[in-house]
Write a protein that holds these residues in place. Structure first.
Motif, PDB file in Angstrom:
ATOM      1  N   LEU B 120       0.826  -1.210   0.000  1.00  0.00           N
ATOM      2  CA  LEU B 120       0.000   0.000   0.000  1.00  0.00           C
ATOM      3  C   LEU B 120       0.861   1.262   0.000  1.00  0.00           C
ATOM      4  O   LEU B 120       0.517   2.255  -0.663  1.00  0.00           O
ATOM      5  CB  LEU B 120      -0.937  -0.014   1.215  1.00  0.00           C
ATOM      6  N   ALA B 121       1.973   1.226   0.736  1.00  0.00           N
ATOM      7  CA  ALA B 121       2.880   2.377   0.737  1.00  0.00           C
ATOM      8  C   ALA B 121       3.397   2.640  -0.681  1.00  0.00           C
ATOM      9  O   ALA B 121       3.460   3.779  -1.141  1.00  0.00           O
ATOM     10  CB  ALA B 121       4.039   2.126   1.698  1.00  0.00           C
ATOM     11  N   LYS B 122       3.753   1.553  -1.357  1.00  0.00           N
ATOM     12  CA  LYS B 122       4.271   1.717  -2.724  1.00  0.00           C
ATOM     13  C   LYS B 122       3.165   2.181  -3.688  1.00  0.00           C
ATOM     14  O   LYS B 122       3.405   3.018  -4.575  1.00  0.00           O
ATOM     15  CB  LYS B 122       4.888   0.392  -3.194  1.00  0.00           C
ATOM     16  N   MET B 123       1.959   1.680  -3.488  1.00  0.00           N
ATOM     17  CA  MET B 123       0.839   2.124  -4.337  1.00  0.00           C
ATOM     18  C   MET B 123       0.574   3.608  -4.123  1.00  0.00           C
ATOM     19  O   MET B 123       0.268   4.340  -5.069  1.00  0.00           O
ATOM     20  CB  MET B 123      -0.437   1.313  -4.035  1.00  0.00           C
ATOM     21  N   TYR B 124       0.689   4.034  -2.873  1.00  0.00           N
ATOM     22  CA  TYR B 124       0.495   5.461  -2.588  1.00  0.00           C
ATOM     23  C   TYR B 124       1.592   6.274  -3.274  1.00  0.00           C
ATOM     24  O   TYR B 124       1.326   7.315  -3.884  1.00  0.00           O
ATOM     25  CB  TYR B 124       0.501   5.716  -1.080  1.00  0.00           C
ATOM     26  N   LYS B 125       2.790   5.757  -3.209  1.00  0.00           N
ATOM     27  CA  LYS B 125       3.904   6.490  -3.826  1.00  0.00           C
ATOM     28  C   LYS B 125       3.689   6.692  -5.332  1.00  0.00           C
ATOM     29  O   LYS B 125       3.947   7.768  -5.865  1.00  0.00           O
ATOM     30  CB  LYS B 125       5.223   5.747  -3.580  1.00  0.00           C
ATOM     31  N   ILE B 126       3.190   5.660  -6.024  1.00  0.00           N
ATOM     32  CA  ILE B 126       3.079   5.794  -7.488  1.00  0.00           C
ATOM     33  C   ILE B 126       1.769   6.432  -7.938  1.00  0.00           C
ATOM     34  O   ILE B 126       1.679   6.930  -9.047  1.00  0.00           O
ATOM     35  CB  ILE B 126       3.317   4.451  -8.238  1.00  0.00           C
ATOM     36  N   THR B 127       0.726   6.419  -7.092  1.00  0.00           N
ATOM     37  CA  THR B 127      -0.573   6.964  -7.535  1.00  0.00           C
ATOM     38  C   THR B 127      -0.988   8.217  -6.772  1.00  0.00           C
ATOM     39  O   THR B 127      -1.852   8.948  -7.229  1.00  0.00           O
ATOM     40  CB  THR B 127      -1.710   5.933  -7.331  1.00  0.00           C
ATOM     41  N   ASN B 128      -0.432   8.358  -5.553  1.00  0.00           N
ATOM     42  CA  ASN B 128      -0.838   9.474  -4.700  1.00  0.00           C
ATOM     43  C   ASN B 128      -2.312   9.418  -4.274  1.00  0.00           C
ATOM     44  O   ASN B 128      -2.887  10.438  -3.885  1.00  0.00           O
ATOM     45  CB  ASN B 128      -0.541  10.801  -5.410  1.00  0.00           C
ATOM     46  N   GLU B 129      -2.913   8.254  -4.327  1.00  0.00           N
ATOM     47  CA  GLU B 129      -4.334   8.144  -3.961  1.00  0.00           C
ATOM     48  C   GLU B 129      -4.493   8.009  -2.453  1.00  0.00           C
ATOM     49  O   GLU B 129      -3.855   7.179  -1.818  1.00  0.00           O
ATOM     50  CB  GLU B 129      -4.983   6.931  -4.645  1.00  0.00           C
ATOM     51  N   GLU B 130      -5.430   8.797  -1.912  1.00  0.00           N
ATOM     52  CA  GLU B 130      -5.671   8.850  -0.467  1.00  0.00           C
ATOM     53  C   GLU B 130      -6.048   7.491   0.119  1.00  0.00           C
ATOM     54  O   GLU B 130      -5.703   7.173   1.257  1.00  0.00           O
ATOM     55  CB  GLU B 130      -6.776   9.860  -0.141  1.00  0.00           C
ATOM     56  N   ARG B 131      -6.813   6.693  -0.641  1.00  0.00           N
ATOM     57  CA  ARG B 131      -7.275   5.414  -0.062  1.00  0.00           C
ATOM     58  C   ARG B 131      -6.108   4.482   0.275  1.00  0.00           C
ATOM     59  O   ARG B 131      -6.164   3.724   1.230  1.00  0.00           O
ATOM     60  CB  ARG B 131      -8.273   4.722  -0.998  1.00  0.00           C
ATOM     61  N   TYR B 132      -5.042   4.562  -0.509  1.00  0.00           N
ATOM     62  CA  TYR B 132      -3.871   3.741  -0.183  1.00  0.00           C
ATOM     63  C   TYR B 132      -3.189   4.257   1.079  1.00  0.00           C
ATOM     64  O   TYR B 132      -2.773   3.487   1.934  1.00  0.00           O
ATOM     65  CB  TYR B 132      -2.874   3.725  -1.345  1.00  0.00           C
ATOM     66  N   LYS B 133      -3.099   5.571   1.179  1.00  0.00           N
ATOM     67  CA  LYS B 133      -2.492   6.181   2.359  1.00  0.00           C
ATOM     68  C   LYS B 133      -3.254   5.779   3.623  1.00  0.00           C
ATOM     69  O   LYS B 133      -2.667   5.324   4.614  1.00  0.00           O
ATOM     70  CB  LYS B 133      -2.507   7.704   2.201  1.00  0.00           C
ATOM     71  N   LYS B 134      -4.556   5.912   3.568  1.00  0.00           N
ATOM     72  CA  LYS B 134      -5.407   5.613   4.720  1.00  0.00           C
ATOM     73  C   LYS B 134      -5.241   4.140   5.136  1.00  0.00           C
ATOM     74  O   LYS B 134      -5.018   3.824   6.313  1.00  0.00           O
ATOM     75  CB  LYS B 134      -6.877   5.898   4.365  1.00  0.00           C
ATOM     76  N   ALA B 135      -5.346   3.246   4.155  1.00  0.00           N
ATOM     77  CA  ALA B 135      -5.244   1.808   4.437  1.00  0.00           C
ATOM     78  C   ALA B 135      -3.861   1.467   4.995  1.00  0.00           C
ATOM     79  O   ALA B 135      -3.724   0.676   5.934  1.00  0.00           O
ATOM     80  CB  ALA B 135      -5.525   1.008   3.169  1.00  0.00           C
ATOM     81  N   CYS B 136      -2.839   2.091   4.428  1.00  0.00           N
ATOM     82  CA  CYS B 136      -1.463   1.808   4.850  1.00  0.00           C
ATOM     83  C   CYS B 136      -1.232   2.248   6.294  1.00  0.00           C
ATOM     84  O   CYS B 136      -0.706   1.483   7.111  1.00  0.00           O
ATOM     85  CB  CYS B 136      -0.495   2.518   3.914  1.00  0.00           C
ATOM     86  N   LEU B 137      -1.654   3.454   6.630  1.00  0.00           N
ATOM     87  CA  LEU B 137      -1.394   3.969   7.978  1.00  0.00           C
ATOM     88  C   LEU B 137      -2.221   3.226   9.027  1.00  0.00           C
ATOM     89  O   LEU B 137      -1.757   2.963  10.137  1.00  0.00           O
ATOM     90  CB  LEU B 137      -1.652   5.476   8.029  1.00  0.00           C
ATOM     91  N   LYS B 138      -3.450   2.860   8.671  1.00  0.00           N
ATOM     92  CA  LYS B 138      -4.283   2.094   9.600  1.00  0.00           C
ATOM     93  C   LYS B 138      -3.639   0.714   9.852  1.00  0.00           C
ATOM     94  O   LYS B 138      -3.618   0.218  10.983  1.00  0.00           O
ATOM     95  CB  LYS B 138      -5.689   1.935   9.006  1.00  0.00           C
TER      96      LYS B 138
END
Lengths: 243, 243
Positions: B120-138
């Motif tokens: 999820l961290a890597k998905m956030y890095k390449i897409t910048n989508e909030e849902r990945y950030k939220k899921a990753c931090l949770k």
């Protein structure tokens, strides 16, 4: 030399002396089961499966082969140890203990219970002591309570997604009912053991493939999954011995 | 040909095409990982470790090697699948699912969480989508909550008898902190990763034997038990890669 003599000699001159000489823990009671090929104990953890099977073995030798006091004393030493340390106080049987009997692994494994039950039934048979009877029957009660979900809170399968039933429990129960002696009515033992045998042949025996499956669907059908494809010829042979 | 070219050719002409061609589940999403040497899927169960690692791999190829739309689409397809089916609704990550995403094995395994977090961290890095950030931090929050007793109710060790700590979690956390990108402050990542590295070298590295132990006492000492004697050279090499 007949095969019967060959086996008997091997048992009484090699196998049993090995366990008599090297497995007894004279300090804390119970038995060592991790012994290397120099006869040296390489680990002192005590697994209930093996403690109980060794008690059963020496009790059975005493009961069926010869009333040898040494065998009785070995069986009693083991039974003493498991009654004192092997369970949580109300006959929930731990999986393993340290050498001095401290509980290491929780009572998650129903086969710790079945092997305890087998050994206690046999101890009752040879000694007629009430404490073995009480412990054995209480353990049998726990086994029945856990039959539907043997692993209880340690069960990792999500309920409902892939309900399967496992071969090992009816297999051991078949053995258990036959070993309960006077602790259960003849009729109960016969009915229960027959029901286990039927379950094995009707549900786990895959006549098309000619094998006994380790896990089948609730309807006794083949499941094309990791668990469903598992089979273990030695486990099948073990079942035949019980049947 | 240099080794770098040899590895790159093998990766891009053999390994990656295999996974592109045979592992994508076009019907239900996610990836197959049980593929035989005829390239045939022999089991359709989906393990979170492997779903997440494949997402991370294709996202990383996209991020670091070439902005290939196909790689992005494979990573996104996997991420879609795990966000929809891989957890219990609040980011407790199952161990495995059936092909269509029904949960099979409970969220007992903390490494399902760490690999989810990595992907999820890597998905956030390449897409910048909030849902990945939220899921990753949770998910990271859950990992911290479970650090002391990773198996929770599925832990079979009786507390206190033989407290040991395991090498695998600090090892993976070291990797995780280095992969969190902008999701954690630089200072936090550095401190946490350094602390993992120190833990590995101060506690799990057995300088006398020259090996990394898989389990040590709480004081970082050798434990002469089954768990304490375990060592796994490949696991040590994996740690060196993270460090």
């Amino acid at each position: 030399m007949t095969y019967a003599d060959l086996y008997k000699n091997e048992l009484l001159q090699e196998v049993i002396p090995f366990w008599e000489h090297y497995s007894i823990d004279t300090k804390y009671g119970g038995f060592f089961s991790c012994i290397d090929n120099q006869n040296k104990v390489f680990d002192t953890d005590k697994f209930m499966w093996l403690q109980c099977r060794q008690i059963w073995m020496f009790a059975t030798l005493y009961d069926e082969l010869e009333q040898n006091k040494k065998w009785l004393s070995i069986a009693e030493g083991g039974a003493e140890f498991i009654l004192k340390y092997g369970h949580d106080g109300v006959f929930n049987w731990y999986f393993s203990l340290t050498q001095n009997g401290s509980p290491l692994i929780a009572p998650y494994n129903i086969f710790s219970y079945t092997f305890a039950c087998l050994s206690l039934a046999k101890m009752y048979k040879i000694t007629n002591e009430e404490r073995y009877k009480k412990a054995c029957l209480k353990t049998l009660e726990h086994i029945h309570q856990r039959e539907e979900n043997p692993k209880g809170k340690w069960n990792k399968s999500v309920e409902g997604t892939r309900p399967l039933k496992n071969f090992a429990l009816p297999m051991i129960l078949c053995n258990l009912y036959n070993e309960m002696g006077s602790l259960l009515p003849e009729q109960t033992k016969k009915e229960k053991a027959t029901s286990c045998v039927n379950e094995i042949f009707d549900q786990f025996w895959d006549s098309e493939r000619g094998i006994i499956l380790e896990n089948v669907t609730l309807e006794g059908q083949f499941s094309d999954t990791f668990e469903g494809r598992l089979f273990n010829p030695g486990h099948g042979l073990e079942a035949i011995w019980f049947i």
